[in-house]
Design an enzyme around this catalytic site. Structure first.
Site, short mmCIF file in Angstrom:
data_model
loop_
_atom_site.label_atom_id
_atom_site.label_comp_id
_atom_site.label_asym_id
_atom_site.label_seq_id
_atom_site.Cartn_x
_atom_site.Cartn_y
_atom_site.Cartn_z
N ASN A 179 0.86 -1.18 0.00
CA ASN A 179 0.00 0.00 0.00
C ASN A 179 0.90 1.24 0.00
O ASN A 179 1.39 1.67 1.04
CB ASN A 179 -0.89 -0.04 1.26
N GLU A 190 -7.38 4.99 6.97
CA GLU A 190 -7.07 6.38 6.59
C GLU A 190 -8.15 6.96 5.70
O GLU A 190 -8.39 8.18 5.70
CB GLU A 190 -5.68 6.42 5.92
N HIS A 238 -9.87 1.21 4.09
CA HIS A 238 -8.65 1.49 4.86
C HIS A 238 -8.96 2.55 5.92
O HIS A 238 -9.71 3.49 5.66
CB HIS A 238 -7.53 1.97 3.93
N GLY A 273 1.72 2.72 10.84
CA GLY A 273 2.67 3.83 10.69
C GLY A 273 3.62 4.01 11.85
O GLY A 273 4.21 5.07 12.02
N GLU A 282 -6.12 -4.59 10.29
CA GLU A 282 -5.17 -3.50 10.49
C GLU A 282 -5.58 -2.66 11.70
O GLU A 282 -6.35 -1.70 11.56
CB GLU A 282 -5.16 -2.58 9.26
N SER A 312 2.74 -1.55 10.72
CA SER A 312 4.14 -1.56 11.13
C SER A 312 4.85 -2.89 10.87
O SER A 312 5.60 -3.38 11.71
CB SER A 312 4.27 -1.14 12.59
N LYS A 336 0.28 4.27 -0.43
CA LYS A 336 -0.31 5.52 0.09
C LYS A 336 0.14 6.69 -0.79
O LYS A 336 0.08 6.61 -2.02
CB LYS A 336 0.08 5.71 1.56
P1 PGA Z 1 2.25 0.72 7.78
O1 PGA Z 1 0.82 0.84 7.07
O2 PGA Z 1 2.88 -0.56 7.27
O3 PGA Z 1 3.00 1.93 7.37
O4 PGA Z 1 1.99 0.64 9.25
C1 PGA Z 1 0.01 -0.26 6.86
C2 PGA Z 1 -1.27 0.20 6.21
O5 PGA Z 1 -1.80 1.25 6.59
O6 PGA Z 1 -1.78 -0.47 5.30
#
Ligand code: PGA
Length: 254
Positions: free
Chosen positions: A9, A97, A95, A173, A167, A215, A11
């Site tokens: 992903n 976000e 997601h 993050g 998640e 993470s 982003k």
């Molecule tokens: P991250 O994000 O690996 O940066 O924690 C995972 C995600 O939001 O899909």
């Protein structure tokens, strides 16, 4: 044994076509020896570049979200048909976000899944609680997200075209030390599998792959994969750099 599935992903980490192309071409070369199935999810603007660069390889391409509408007057939205035309065969839905930044509701998530399936896209449905509490309320959050996204689907929700990504929002993050504890992940995976069986029927529900995201990097991937009883990962930050991403693929051996 099935290969682990790793969804990248990106982003807004990868911004330019030239960076995306370089990544995709390099991945294609390295993948010849990898032991994982890979899906790359670039931003919509980079979909054509990544689709073209990965052509002829096993890499699949995903949108990071899609419109709940199929077409019409929706400024700024990207529909399932548009994603497909840009080369995507998969799409990430729900997601955290998107739920946070774009206020995507449970109803919107459900409409997005239906729309994706009508266009033939495979959906990576994200679920996750914002916090854990000792009384276990996070389990009901996950159950609620699964039911509202998938229950009473009729023919519109195609169980075979769903992958669920657990998640936890609090783990996204951060760094590897703050990812979910493998034992907690295992417990949640059992819970999700049971819910999927209840919602979609045992024979299909238990076969839906469950990924973990939050993470993940090469230092925790092996343990999470082995102890968490998951089918693979949804990786954010560590997926946007070719070295850290291919390192995750390398350690992804059960
Ligand atoms: P991250 O994000 O690996 O940066 O924690 C995972 C995600 O939001 O899909």
């Amino acid at each position: 044994m099935k290969k682990p599935l790793v969804v990248a992903n990106w982003k807004m980490y990868v911004e330019k076509p030239e960076t995306a192309k370089k990544f995709a071409l390099s991945l294609k070369r390295k993948l010849r020896t990898a032991s994982a199935d890979v899906v790359l999810a670039p931003s919509s603007t980079l979909l054509p570049t990544v689709s073209l660069a990965t052509k002829g390889s096993s890499v699949r391409v995903a949108g990071q979200t899609l419109s709940a509408y199929t077409d019409g007057p929706h400024t700024g939205d990207v529909s399932a048909t548009m994603l497909k035309a840009a080369g995507a065969t998969w799409v990430i839905v729900g997601h955290s976000e998107r739920r946070r930044d774009a206020h995507e509701s449970q109803e919107a998530v459900r409409a997005q899944i239906e729309s994706a399936h009508e266009a033939g896209l495979v959906v990576v449905l994200c679920v996750g609680e914002t916090e854990r509490d000792p009384a276990g309320a996070h389990f009901s959050v996950i159950a609620g997200q699964l039911v509202s996204a998938l229950a009473n689907g009729g023919t519109k929700i195609l169980a075979k075209k769903i992958v669920v990504a657990y998640e936890p929002v609090w783990a996204i993050g951060k760094n590897a030390a703050e990812a979910v504890h493998p034992a907690d992940l295992r417990e949640m995976v059992i819970f999700i599998r049971k819910n999927l069986a209840d919602i979609l029927g045992r024979s299909v529900g238990v076969k839906i792959p469950i990924l973990y995201g939050g993470s993940v990097d090469a230092s925790n991937a092996t343990e999470l994969l082995k102890e968490g009883d998951i089918a693979g990962f949804l990786v954010g930050r560590a997926s946007a750099d070719i070295d850290s991403f291919t390192e995750i693929l390398r350690v992804c051996k059960k």
